[in-house]
Design an enzyme around this catalytic site. Sequence first.
Site, PDB file in Angstrom:
ATOM      1  CB  CYS A 135      -9.198   9.378  -3.596  1.00  0.00           C
ATOM      2  SG  CYS A 135      -7.934   8.346  -2.805  1.00  0.00           S
ATOM      3  CB  CYS A 184      -3.982   7.051  -4.636  1.00  0.00           C
ATOM      4  SG  CYS A 184      -5.081   6.075  -3.576  1.00  0.00           S
ATOM      5  CB  SER A 185      -7.226   7.523  -8.226  1.00  0.00           C
ATOM      6  OG  SER A 185      -6.505   6.320  -8.497  1.00  0.00           O
ATOM      7  CB  CYS A 186      -9.598   5.134  -3.060  1.00  0.00           C
ATOM      8  SG  CYS A 186      -8.011   4.554  -2.415  1.00  0.00           S
TER       9      CYS A 186
END
Length: 215
Positions: A112, A115-117
């Site tokens: 991702c 961000c950190s999906c």
Amino acid sequence: MPGEIHDHHHDHQHGSELSEMQLRVRALETILTEKGYVDAAALDLIIEAYETRIGPHNGAHAVAKAWADPAFKRALLADASAAVGSLGFTGRVGDHLVAVENTERLHNMIVCTLCSCYPWEVLGLPPTWYKSAPYRSRAVIDPRGVLADFGVTLPAATAIRVWDSTAETRFIVLPMRPAGTDGWSQERLAELVTRDSMIGTGFPKKPDGQPGEAT
């Protein structure tokens, strides 16, 4: 296809088995609990949920079923949200889940970049490195180098495809089934599936339980 991108010590305090980070988390939890900002029982329930009902074992179950059941594999690759939902693993993230298959000619990896999906319902909590800036940037620029950092070496002829997760679309990798597992039950197959193999930064375990490798 959505999200497709081509070519991705801690110290211990004396007398404690907890890492420095774990000690900091413990201290923060204690302070927040004492001030009444969080409920310790609620935290326990959340942790228990991710350990027993939400986590990599859910994804491993789906992967093992795909290995053993050709019809489910087709369904998973066609509509992962529906296929995973049929196993009872549902949630907001599951509404936007896409499965990508590894083959001898193609290796998939998930990142991702913004961000950190991450598909929590099937992979549990994201590892720290998944959220780090170096992984998020290098996975796109130098995926083969990133895989080497994880101890993953692929044949030169194997292409690498990096999939960029978003708030709308998350991915799970369907790794190749390890050789020597013909006739295995789904439960036994699931024990070979690792979290990293479903992110694309690792392989399933071998039948003898040893770390997997490219075949």
